[in-house]
Design a protein around this motif. Structure first.
Motif, PDB file in Angstrom:
ATOM      1  N   VAL A  84     -83.370  98.251   6.538  1.00 11.49           N
ATOM      2  CA  VAL A  84     -82.915  99.277   7.082  1.00 11.49           C
ATOM      3  C   VAL A  84     -81.803 100.114   6.395  1.00 11.49           C
ATOM      4  O   VAL A  84     -81.611 101.230   6.044  1.00 11.49           O
ATOM      5  CB  VAL A  84     -82.841  99.360   8.569  1.00 11.49           C
ATOM      6  N   PHE A  85     -80.602  98.972   6.204  1.00 14.55           N
ATOM      7  CA  PHE A  85     -79.379  99.706   5.818  1.00 14.55           C
ATOM      8  C   PHE A  85     -79.538 100.062   4.368  1.00 14.55           C
ATOM      9  O   PHE A  85     -78.922 101.211   3.781  1.00 14.55           O
ATOM     10  CB  PHE A  85     -78.399  98.413   5.571  1.00 14.55           C
ATOM     11  N   ASN A  86     -80.332  99.469   3.437  1.00 13.02           N
ATOM     12  CA  ASN A  86     -80.461  99.793   1.927  1.00 13.02           C
ATOM     13  C   ASN A  86     -81.208 101.170   1.944  1.00 13.02           C
ATOM     14  O   ASN A  86     -80.754 101.972   1.142  1.00 13.02           O
ATOM     15  CB  ASN A  86     -81.580  98.737   1.352  1.00 13.02           C
ATOM     16  N   THR A  87     -82.083 101.571   2.803  1.00 16.58           N
ATOM     17  CA  THR A  87     -82.909 102.880   3.035  1.00 16.58           C
ATOM     18  C   THR A  87     -81.625 103.788   3.240  1.00 16.58           C
ATOM     19  O   THR A  87     -81.640 104.953   2.679  1.00 16.58           O
ATOM     20  CB  THR A  87     -83.970 102.941   3.751  1.00 16.58           C
ATOM     21  N   ALA A  88     -81.038 103.649   4.587  1.00 15.30           N
ATOM     22  CA  ALA A  88     -79.939 104.523   4.881  1.00 15.30           C
ATOM     23  C   ALA A  88     -78.757 104.849   4.045  1.00 15.30           C
ATOM     24  O   ALA A  88     -78.539 106.004   3.685  1.00 15.30           O
ATOM     25  CB  ALA A  88     -79.485 103.910   6.191  1.00 15.30           C
ATOM     26  N   LEU A  89     -78.609 103.730   3.028  1.00 15.49           N
ATOM     27  CA  LEU A  89     -77.674 103.959   2.404  1.00 15.49           C
ATOM     28  C   LEU A  89     -78.061 104.817   1.011  1.00 15.49           C
ATOM     29  O   LEU A  89     -77.423 105.773   0.586  1.00 15.49           O
ATOM     30  CB  LEU A  89     -76.872 102.726   1.581  1.00 15.49           C
ATOM     31  N   VAL A 108     -91.511  93.292   9.496  1.00 16.68           N
ATOM     32  CA  VAL A 108     -92.253  94.073   9.013  1.00 16.68           C
ATOM     33  C   VAL A 108     -92.121  95.509   9.194  1.00 16.68           C
ATOM     34  O   VAL A 108     -92.299  96.352   8.404  1.00 16.68           O
ATOM     35  CB  VAL A 108     -93.741  93.634   9.504  1.00 16.68           C
ATOM     36  N   ALA A 109     -91.631  95.947  10.571  1.00 19.23           N
ATOM     37  CA  ALA A 109     -91.066  97.265  10.606  1.00 19.23           C
ATOM     38  C   ALA A 109     -90.000  97.923   9.926  1.00 19.23           C
ATOM     39  O   ALA A 109     -90.140  98.972   9.285  1.00 19.23           O
ATOM     40  CB  ALA A 109     -90.866  97.489  12.216  1.00 19.23           C
ATOM     41  N   ALA A 110     -89.240  96.900   9.547  1.00 21.30           N
ATOM     42  CA  ALA A 110     -87.986  97.395   8.606  1.00 21.30           C
ATOM     43  C   ALA A 110     -88.602  97.460   7.006  1.00 21.30           C
ATOM     44  O   ALA A 110     -88.263  98.475   6.782  1.00 21.30           O
ATOM     45  CB  ALA A 110     -87.125  96.090   8.816  1.00 21.30           C
ATOM     46  N   ALA A 111     -89.393  96.919   6.899  1.00 16.09           N
ATOM     47  CA  ALA A 111     -89.755  96.776   5.562  1.00 16.09           C
ATOM     48  C   ALA A 111     -90.616  98.174   5.214  1.00 16.09           C
ATOM     49  O   ALA A 111     -90.629  98.883   4.329  1.00 16.09           O
ATOM     50  CB  ALA A 111     -90.869  95.450   4.981  1.00 16.09           C
ATOM     51  N   LEU A 112     -91.598  98.486   6.342  1.00 15.63           N
ATOM     52  CA  LEU A 112     -92.409  99.578   6.437  1.00 15.63           C
ATOM     53  C   LEU A 112     -91.523 100.963   6.468  1.00 15.63           C
ATOM     54  O   LEU A 112     -91.603 101.836   5.695  1.00 15.63           O
ATOM     55  CB  LEU A 112     -93.364  99.682   7.466  1.00 15.63           C
ATOM     56  N   PHE A 113     -90.434 100.803   7.210  1.00 18.81           N
ATOM     57  CA  PHE A 113     -89.503 101.821   7.435  1.00 18.81           C
ATOM     58  C   PHE A 113     -88.761 102.169   5.975  1.00 18.81           C
ATOM     59  O   PHE A 113     -88.653 103.245   5.845  1.00 18.81           O
ATOM     60  CB  PHE A 113     -88.636 101.675   8.519  1.00 18.81           C
ATOM     61  N   GLY A 114     -88.196 101.081   5.633  1.00 14.48           N
ATOM     62  CA  GLY A 114     -87.639 100.975   4.276  1.00 14.48           C
ATOM     63  C   GLY A 114     -88.297 101.747   3.194  1.00 14.48           C
ATOM     64  O   GLY A 114     -88.103 102.536   2.511  1.00 14.48           O
ATOM     65  N   GLY A 115     -89.698 101.221   2.892  1.00 14.15           N
ATOM     66  CA  GLY A 115     -90.156 101.656   1.842  1.00 14.15           C
ATOM     67  C   GLY A 115     -90.949 103.117   1.938  1.00 14.15           C
ATOM     68  O   GLY A 115     -90.781 103.948   1.221  1.00 14.15           O
ATOM     69  N   GLY A 116     -91.551 103.290   3.156  1.00 10.69           N
ATOM     70  CA  GLY A 116     -91.774 104.663   3.551  1.00 10.69           C
ATOM     71  C   GLY A 116     -90.697 105.678   3.568  1.00 10.69           C
ATOM     72  O   GLY A 116     -90.800 106.678   3.149  1.00 10.69           O
ATOM     73  N   GLY A 117     -89.648 105.149   4.113  1.00 13.30           N
ATOM     74  CA  GLY A 117     -88.501 106.119   4.063  1.00 13.30           C
ATOM     75  C   GLY A 117     -87.941 106.606   2.688  1.00 13.30           C
ATOM     76  O   GLY A 117     -87.673 107.817   2.581  1.00 13.30           O
ATOM     77  N   LEU A 118     -87.891 105.550   1.702  1.00  8.27           N
ATOM     78  CA  LEU A 118     -87.566 106.052   0.566  1.00  8.27           C
ATOM     79  C   LEU A 118     -88.614 106.794  -0.252  1.00  8.27           C
ATOM     80  O   LEU A 118     -88.045 107.714  -0.825  1.00  8.27           O
ATOM     81  CB  LEU A 118     -87.284 104.628  -0.466  1.00  8.27           C
TER      82      LEU A 118
END
Lengths: 105, 164
Positions: free
Chosen positions: A26-31, A88-98
């Motif tokens: 999550v942090f990676n995508t937010a950054l 799993v949710a963090a990975a989906l959020f991260g990938g989808g968010g990017l």
């Protein structure tokens, strides 16, 4: 059923670094969002190591290691299913968010 | 004697997806072993689980070196070509998405250290993490192909314009 419950828990390094993985995804995508939206942050990160992407990777690594080590030291124990869902949710959020960010912004 | 110096950029560029694919295959190996845990498979799975972060670290180093030192020329070419989204969408997403399987790869050997035959929570986590690594890596490989094609058709356009 205490024995079953015990078997469903993730503690020790597996639990601590699992939680750290969810946090860092999550942090990676937010950054990525933040530095893309705010040029001074991107410039500052680039000035630190010569390239914003190098700094980004090192910061991710530091968050993962420090967060995991801290949770491990504190003896954190997690419900295995909840931790699995979090990763799993963090990975989906991260990938989808990017993807959505760079598609729409 | 053949000098490798003119080819360093190409060698580094090819080593990046090579180690990415090897890491993905190692993650698939872990996934298969975790689906059928046994005494013999535990050792094999742990070896494969260590190969995953090792390969991803090398993919990170080679890809990062190429991206920081050589990509600027391709970026300018892509942005001036018919597929600017190859950089704006695919490369921008890929360069940040890479950190997701990389971080999960670091976690994989940690959770694989648990006895998966008796620890159901750890086994499920290994299956999920290995699966996420594989899916993300395939998406990244695909994005790399789009970036490559964006540069290729931009170069074709430049060549065509030169001929006219």
């Amino acid at each position: 059923m205490p024995r079953q419950n015990q078997a469903e828990r993730l503690d020790g390094a597996a639990g601590a670094f699992g939680a750290a993985a969810a946090v860092v995804l999550v942090f990676n995508t937010a950054l990525a969002w933040l530095k893309d939206a705010w040029a001074p942050l991107n410039d500052g990160m680039a000035a630190l190591t010569g390239h914003h992407w190098i700094t980004h990777g090192l910061v991710d690594l530091a968050v993962f290691v420090l967060c995991g080590a801290l949770l491990w030291r504190r003896g954190a124990s997690f419900n295995g299913q909840y931790l699995l869902l979090a990763v799993v949710a963090a990975a989906l959020f991260g990938g989808g968010g990017l993807s959505l960010w760079f598609l729409l912004v | 004697m053949l000098s490798l110096k003119p080819y360093i950029s190409d060698i580094v560029l090819f080593l990046h997806p090579t180690f990415g694919v090897l890491g993905t295959m190692a993650a698939l190996w872990v996934l298969v072993e975790a689906l059928n845990p046994g005494v013999a498979s535990q050792h094999r799975m742990r070896v494969a689980a260590i190969a995953v972060p090792a390969c991803f670290a090398l993919a990170w180093i080679f890809g990062g070196y190429w991206y920081v030192n050589y990509y600027y020329a391709d970026k300018a070419l892509i942005l001036g070509g018919p597929w600017p989204f190859a950089h704006d969408l695919f490369m921008e997403t890929k360069e940040h998405l890479f950190f997701i399987p990389a971080m999960l790869a670091l976690y994989l050997p940690v959770v694989c250290a648990r006895p998966l035959m008796s620890d159901r929570a750890a086994r499920r986590m290994v299956v999920a993490v290995a699966g996420l690594i594989i899916l993300n890596s395939l998406a990244i490989e695909g994005a790399g192909a789009v970036v490559n094609h964006g540069a290729k058709i931009a170069m074709s356009q430049v060549t065509k314009q030169g001929q006219e």
